[in-house]
Design an enzyme around this catalytic site. Structure first.
Site, short mmCIF file in Angstrom:
data_model
loop_
_atom_site.label_atom_id
_atom_site.label_comp_id
_atom_site.label_asym_id
_atom_site.label_seq_id
_atom_site.Cartn_x
_atom_site.Cartn_y
_atom_site.Cartn_z
N HIS A 14 -1.41 -8.81 -1.32
CA HIS A 14 -0.37 -9.35 -2.19
C HIS A 14 1.03 -8.81 -1.86
O HIS A 14 1.96 -9.04 -2.60
CB HIS A 14 -0.70 -9.09 -3.66
CG HIS A 14 -2.01 -9.69 -4.06
ND1 HIS A 14 -3.17 -8.95 -4.13
CD2 HIS A 14 -2.35 -10.97 -4.36
CE1 HIS A 14 -4.17 -9.74 -4.46
NE2 HIS A 14 -3.71 -10.97 -4.61
N GLY A 15 1.15 -8.08 -0.75
CA GLY A 15 2.47 -7.67 -0.28
C GLY A 15 3.03 -6.38 -0.86
O GLY A 15 4.23 -6.14 -0.73
#
Length: 196
Positions: A154-155
């Site tokens: 999800h970064g």
């Protein structure tokens, strides 16, 4: 009704023998039952401290260990990496590690006992994914920061002290587990500094 005299001695013997056999049966059934309350060998091993040999770990290298079923990242930070930690504090969500994600003895600028070693759970604080260590190419994710951890799920982004950057899904810094050093070459994960 019989006129045979009652043998009280035999009666007492049979009563006592029955009580002894019944008592042995109760003990025989209770021992395995009570023993089942103890944790299994696998459960004991899962929570046991883990020794990690860090003697050959070079600056910039990461090794993974497993403790309590979770990955633990041990990174030997270079002097330059350690000195650069304070340069991006303004980009971090919790730069001073005020939220308790580490033991008291690791609540410092390095989040560690020894500045050159980071010991952190390799578990993103967003949804539990495994962040990837980027040595020398992390600036593709955070400009001006050459080393860090990026969670591809999800970064989320973390610096080399395991501190989370702002504007990412992860709400907290990486968890620093209890740890101590047996000697210069051996790290003990799962035992607090001073308790080893």
């Amino acid at each position: 009704m019989s006129n045979v005299p009652v043998n009280n001695g035999r009666r007492r013997f049979l009563t006592a023998a029955t009580a002894v056999v019944g008592g042995a049966g109760v003990v025989g059934a209770a021992v395995p039952f009570i023993a089942s309350w103890n944790p299994s060998a696998r459960a004991k091993a899962a929570g046991a401290p883990v020794e990690v040999n860090i003697g050959k770990l070079q600056p910039g290298q990461l090794i993974r260990a497993e403790w309590r079923g979770k990955p633990v990242y041990v990174v030997r930070r270079s002097e330059q990496t350690v000195s650069n930690l304070a340069k991006h504090d303004d980009q971090l969500r919790d730069p001073n590690s005020e939220k308790a994600q580490q033991p008291v003895y690791a609540t410092n600028a390095y989040r560690s006992i020894k500045p050159e070693f980071l010991v952190a759970l390799g578990v993103c604080t967003h949804l539990g994914c495994a962040p990837t260590h980027h040595a020398g190419d992390f600036d593709q994710f955070v400009e001006g920061v050459p080393n860090g951890f990026f969670c591809p799920c999800h970064g989320s982004k973390f610096d080399m002290a395991g501190r989370v950057f702002q504007g990412v899904p992860a709400p907290l810094n990486l968890v620093v587990p209890e740890h101590s050093y047996i000697n210069d070459d051996t790290l003990l994960i799962g035992v607090a500094q001073g308790d080893a």
